[in-house]
Design a protein around this motif. Sequence first.
Motif, short mmCIF file in Angstrom:
data_model
loop_
_atom_site.label_atom_id
_atom_site.label_comp_id
_atom_site.label_asym_id
_atom_site.label_seq_id
_atom_site.Cartn_x
_atom_site.Cartn_y
_atom_site.Cartn_z
N UNK A 218 0.88 -1.26 0.03
CA UNK A 218 0.15 0.02 -0.25
C UNK A 218 0.96 1.28 0.19
N UNK A 219 1.37 1.50 -1.21
CA UNK A 219 2.43 2.72 -1.28
C UNK A 219 1.65 3.95 -1.69
N UNK A 220 1.84 4.91 -0.93
CA UNK A 220 1.07 6.21 -1.32
C UNK A 220 1.99 7.20 -2.14
N UNK A 221 1.31 7.92 -2.87
CA UNK A 221 1.78 9.14 -3.66
C UNK A 221 2.55 9.88 -2.77
N UNK A 222 4.15 10.23 -3.24
CA UNK A 222 4.80 11.18 -2.44
C UNK A 222 4.19 12.59 -2.38
N UNK A 223 4.10 13.42 -1.25
CA UNK A 223 3.67 14.49 -1.29
C UNK A 223 4.47 15.56 -2.31
N UNK A 382 13.21 19.08 0.01
CA UNK A 382 11.71 18.74 -0.61
C UNK A 382 11.55 17.98 -1.70
N UNK A 383 12.45 16.90 -1.78
CA UNK A 383 12.19 15.85 -2.93
C UNK A 383 11.50 14.74 -2.79
N UNK A 384 11.05 14.10 -3.90
CA UNK A 384 10.27 12.91 -3.87
C UNK A 384 11.36 11.89 -3.38
N UNK A 385 10.97 10.94 -2.36
CA UNK A 385 11.65 9.84 -1.71
C UNK A 385 10.92 8.54 -2.26
N UNK A 386 11.61 7.68 -2.77
CA UNK A 386 11.10 6.02 -3.05
C UNK A 386 11.92 5.51 -2.22
N UNK A 387 11.33 4.99 -1.01
CA UNK A 387 11.94 4.41 0.20
C UNK A 387 12.12 2.96 -0.09
N UNK A 388 12.79 2.39 -0.75
CA UNK A 388 12.59 0.88 -1.13
C UNK A 388 13.19 0.14 0.17
#
Length: 464
Positions: A218-223, A382-388
């Motif tokens: 359940x991965x949410x869109x990054x702010x 203030x960057x998108x973070x894809x937290x694998x």
Amino acid sequence: MFNLESGNTWIFTGGSNAEGGWHQTKGARNFIGHFEEHIRWEKRNNEYVGTRERYTINTGRAGQTLEEINEDFYNLVGVYQPRAVALFVGKEEYEKGIEGLEAFEKNLKAFFKKVKAIHALLVLQTPVPPKEKEGYKQAEAYEQVMIALSKEEEKIVCIDHFHLCIEKGLSYMNGQLDAEGHLEVAKQLSEATIGDFTPCVLGETVTECSAPDAVWEKVEEDPYAKDVKALVENDKEKALRWLFLGDSITHGALHTHGYDSFPQLLEKYIKGEMGRSKDVFINTAVSGATTKDQLQNHKARFETYKEVADIVIIMFGTNDCVSDVSIEDYKHNLKKIIEDVKAVGAIPILRAPNPCMDAPGERGRRLIPYIKVIEECAKEEQLILIHHYNQWRQAGNENPELIKRGGWIAKGDESSIHPGAAGQLNMFRMAVRRLGISQETSEIMQLAYKIESDGKKKRLNLSS
């Protein structure tokens, strides 16, 4: 082309077979991906970093004609400063019939002059033989024009896929390659230009993945995804250039065994599912790289492409944590990379690497503070973070086998670092969800693999 220097970049262009999209290969690599594996990995010299910087860039797309390529030559070819340009001719040309041969020859000669003007080697790839009788004759006629030009001019290598495939008893419906066809074309391309090819067997079983229901799916869109999402969803006629910076996990060599890495899956998805067929994907990640190494080799890996980059996806840390790069240096280096991306007006995106708790030398424990730095930089910038990292740890809490060798980590990887095909697929799915561009019912999002684990075939169901 195969000296020890960096900058030996290849541009591939053409129509549908050059694009090699999802509907041809599914999760397997197209011929360009196989070729890249060979020249950047199998033919590397570890003492010379330039041998791992032989990049392959694909500007092919279904329906694109040679006339259109000539008209937009700078944006499709010249801007990338290649050393070699490969043109794969397909049905987009030969379906014009015998009456189109004269125009084709004229366009082909014009294309050669443009390639010659940028001091690059031209590689001509003839059509593959179509099964249909009429198409077969037309393809052969266009092949003959290409052969004739290669004999007239220097600095042209012509690979006669048409007759090489016939010799093997191969032909293709409507001239469209499948996954095995792309592997065969890669072999022919490599043997004609390099003299050898590393055999690859596409042994994974592709199956459909059920709808995600696990908590960690359940991965949410990054702010901060709004700007990237808008770029992707709007003005699909304007090409976006995606640049990937990182180490072996992003490089994607060896451990996927002929299947797509994260950048390759994203390319297929953006071009196919999102309708952005003109977008271009450039992967300059290099196995073994640290942030220090990245900055020392910034010209080949970033500066050459910085003026065209729109979105830059960055992931380092797995090597930094076991190198001479301290936590303080790591943050400084990562901030510098981000600063350079922002300076050219591109959007930086950070990825936190996967955990490697079973890795030798306490790498898994040593990686943790570097993950914290990535989180800090994402917040501060203030960057998108894809937290694998967090997602994999959460998955491991539910099913520890997922994040071990034979699960998402490639079976046989003694370092316990590198995602295999299934792990790269998981990273791709998380990324598109974080970017807010996920279409969950698409075929790519439903992709899954049956993989070997503990000597047995089992379904690696990413939703359970």
